[in-house]
Every structure is written in C-alpha cells, then in structure tokens.
Design an enzyme around this catalytic site. Structure first.
Site, PDB file in Angstrom:
ATOM      1  N   ASP A 178       0.849  -1.184   0.000  1.00  0.00           N
ATOM      2  CA  ASP A 178       0.000   0.000   0.000  1.00  0.00           C
ATOM      3  C   ASP A 178       0.890   1.243   0.000  1.00  0.00           C
ATOM      4  O   ASP A 178       2.043   1.190   0.435  1.00  0.00           O
ATOM      5  CB  ASP A 178      -0.970   0.006   1.173  1.00  0.00           C
ATOM      6  CG  ASP A 178      -0.393  -0.616   2.438  1.00  0.00           C
ATOM      7  OD1 ASP A 178       0.848  -0.753   2.534  1.00  0.00           O
ATOM      8  OD2 ASP A 178      -1.168  -0.981   3.325  1.00  0.00           O
ATOM      9  N   GLU A 182      -5.954   3.223   3.342  1.00  0.00           N
ATOM     10  CA  GLU A 182      -6.546   3.829   4.533  1.00  0.00           C
ATOM     11  C   GLU A 182      -7.946   4.380   4.256  1.00  0.00           C
ATOM     12  O   GLU A 182      -8.660   4.746   5.180  1.00  0.00           O
ATOM     13  CB  GLU A 182      -5.638   4.947   5.061  1.00  0.00           C
ATOM     14  CG  GLU A 182      -4.257   4.489   5.506  1.00  0.00           C
ATOM     15  CD  GLU A 182      -4.290   3.603   6.738  1.00  0.00           C
ATOM     16  OE1 GLU A 182      -5.352   3.478   7.356  1.00  0.00           O
ATOM     17  OE2 GLU A 182      -3.238   3.029   7.086  1.00  0.00           O
TER      18      GLU A 182
END
Length: 374
Positions: A67, A126
C-alpha cells in the site's frame, strides 16, 4: 546510508491521502525506471501501478502487494525527515512497505526467476479503499497472479520477528457515519426544540449495548464512536449532530447483525426524539483470511531456513483492504516486527529501519524458493 533506508525517508516526507498519491507515484516510477527495463512491464492505474517481472519459463504468477497512502495526522516524531505535508503522515508504515517492495523488485530485476512476478503498488488502503477496484481493473484481470502476499509492520514485535497465522488475521471493518437532524432553538426554551446533542448522546450509549447484548459472547465485535460534532454556540440548542465511528467483527454474518441492530436503534431515536437520522457505512473492508496451505508452507520455510523468528499470532480487530484480494486470490499477509514504542496510527510512530532489510531478505528468499520450483 542504505539505499532502501534513503528511499523510506524520502517517501516518509511526502505522505498523501487515498487517490491523491501523485508525488508518491512519481517517486516510485522514477526509481523503477532506473532499473534495467528488459524484463519488466509497468502500467499505471490511477495513483498506483502494476509492475510485472517476466520470468524465464513461467508456470505461474506470484503477486506481491504494497500500500502507498498516508493518514490525515500531524506528525510529532521530530525526525529530520518528518512529513513536509501538513496533517499528513505515514503513521501506518506504508513508507516501509513501499521501500521493502522496491527492494524485492530490484532483486528480481537483477536476478532471474522462472515464474512471473507481479508487484502491486496500491493506493487508498486507509480509505476510501483501493484494493477492490484495483482487483477488478482490466490490468489486474489480465495479469492476475495465482497467489499473492503482503506484509504489515507491527510496532509491538522486535525486529527479526514475523508473526502470522492461518485463517482469519484481520477483521471485517466498516466505517460508520450517523447524521441527526431535529429542531434547534434558544437555550432558554428547550421545550420548543428537539435537541440533537441529547439524541446523539443517547444513541452513543445505546450503540454500546449492541456488543454486550446482541453479539454472541463467544464471538467478537467492536463499535467505536471516535468523533462527535453538534451545535454551533453555547446558547443555541443543537439542530444537528454527527457521529463518526467504526465497526469491526470477526465474521461477515456478525457485521450484518450489528448493522441491523444499529438501524433498529436509529428508528427508536427517530421516534423518541422526533428527528431524522441518516446512516452512511462509508468504506467497508473484507476480512483478511490467510490461505492455510500457503501460510503453513511459509511458516515451515521460515523455521527451516532460520531466517527470522516466526511466531504464531492471534487474529486482530484491525482492518485491511488486502482482504478483498485474498478473497479471490490465495495468499497471506503477515506482521513484520519493527519495535516502535508508539503504535500504528500514532503521531510519534517511529519504526526501526533495520526491519526493511529483514523483510527484503525474507521475501526475496521465499519468492525465489517458490518461483524457481521445477
């Protein structure tokens, strides 16, 4: 300074929120383009990218995901390479995740492997969630790996430790936003209003009964209200209020049960306080469920090679949208010890950078092991 440590520090200075990772994408792309290009293919996807390493005689494709986004947090580490972006910080370790991925990618560009490799640089973990749309993208469908791996830093474990388990690792998660609208008015005449501060407080207390009275005691769930806003000034009764929180459960079925109960309680608030209430569940993440065979093979390999200390961990109520990828592709995620006194999402998170080389050594060794099988 170690090259990967420098990369981590460079990336740490430029955290960006979900689907806004333009500088991050540019930095990653610039580095990858310095590598020999003969055996790699690069395709950008929104603010992320796919990088394929072509094997010499591929029988399968091995995926590795990192990520790349940050969090809306003002950094308080005091480090000389602190974030230069106001209210944005790599407080979840994605700067380390990216550095590790680049280290593994670099190794396999420089060292041939039989099977194909696919490196997935995923934005918006997120929020609002990049894994699911990336999984459905035309590029991923064309290059879809046969297995996929990822890691997440763990501040509570020492460097040199990897923690993992088969089956459920991370919970099902959902955001929760509740807006209440009643009738405001003068503070001296409460009987002429419908006070949404009172309604919101009542609802918060009722929400806390769901886990204790509507979830099987042998199951697990969490409802957290992290933010409450309402009203304008001290002498006006609030016409509006908003609750912001999160729901976490160990099963999709429990998530449905919790949401059904929330909706029932909201109907009661509407009737009791003569107001309107809207619910928005925002981003929802599927559980991270590690494939039993692949995870056990990984654990056995770590213990046989004595590369790191491999320990079995418990499942956690954390959320990770990598779960969407594991829903369709066999694989696993594991915790990487980084030995920080401050935890994930903390403004003073400061992982031990020695963990970068530990992870690169583990993943290059393991991927070479499974990617060169006869």
């Amino acid at each position: 300074m170690n090259t990967l440590v420098k990369i981590r520090r460079d990336l740490h200075q430029i955290p960006e929120l979900g689907f806004q990772e333009y500088k991050t994408q540019g930095y990653l792309l610039s580095y990858i383009q310095t590598l020999p290009q003969e055996r790699i293919s690069i395709k950008k996807w929104k603010t992320g990218m796919f990088v394929k390493v072509h094997g010499t005689s591929p029988k399968k494709t091995i995926g590795y995901r990192t990520d790349i986004d940050g969090l809306p947090i003002d950094e308080e580490t005091g480090l000389p390479f602190s974030s230069i972006h106001n209210n944005q910080m790599h407080a979840c370790g994605h700067d380390l995740h990216m550095s590790i991925a680049l280290g593994v990618l670099t190794y396999f560009v420089q060292n041939e492997i039989k099977d194909d490799l696919l490196f997935v640089f995923q934005p918006a973990e997120e929020g609002p969630g990049g894994a699911e749309p990336m999984l459905k993208s035309e590029i991923m469908q064309r290059w879809k790996p046969d297995m996929i791996f990822a890691l997440h830093i763990a501040p509570e474990y020492p460097v040199g430790t990897i923690a993992v388990k088969t089956g459920l690792l991370f919970a099902n998660t959902s955001e929760l936003f509740i807006d209440l609208k009643g009738m405001g008015g003068h503070a001296a005449y409460p009987h002429q209003t419908n006070d949404m501060v009172i309604a919101a407080c009542t609802l918060v207390n009722q929400l806390q009964t769901i886990v204790s009275r509507n979830v099987d005691p042998l199951d697990s769930a969490v409802i957290t209200i992290g933010k409450i806003t309402g009203g304008t000034v001290q002498n006006i009764i609030a016409e509006k209020a908003r609750l912001e929180g999160t729901i976490r459960t160990l099963s999709p079925e429990t998530m449905k049960r919790v949401k059904h109960r929330i909706e029932s309680l909201v109907k009661g608030i509407e009737a009791g306080y003569e107001c309107e209430v809207d619910i928005d569940y925002g981003s929802m993440y599927h559980q991270v469920y590690n494939d039993e065979k692949l995870t056990n093979d990984f654990i056995d390999y770590l213990r046989q090679e004595s590369i790191v200390q491999a320990v079995e961990c418990r499942e956690a109520m954390t959320g990770e949208d990598f779960g969407y990828m594991l829903k369709e592709i066999p694989g696993f995620m594991f915790w990487l010890g980084v030995d920080s006194p401050f935890g994930l999402h903390h403004a003073k998170l400061n992982p031990n950078e020695d963990a970068i080389n530990v992870a690169v050594n583990v993943m290059t060794s393991y991927i070479a092991h499974i990617g060169n099988e006869e």
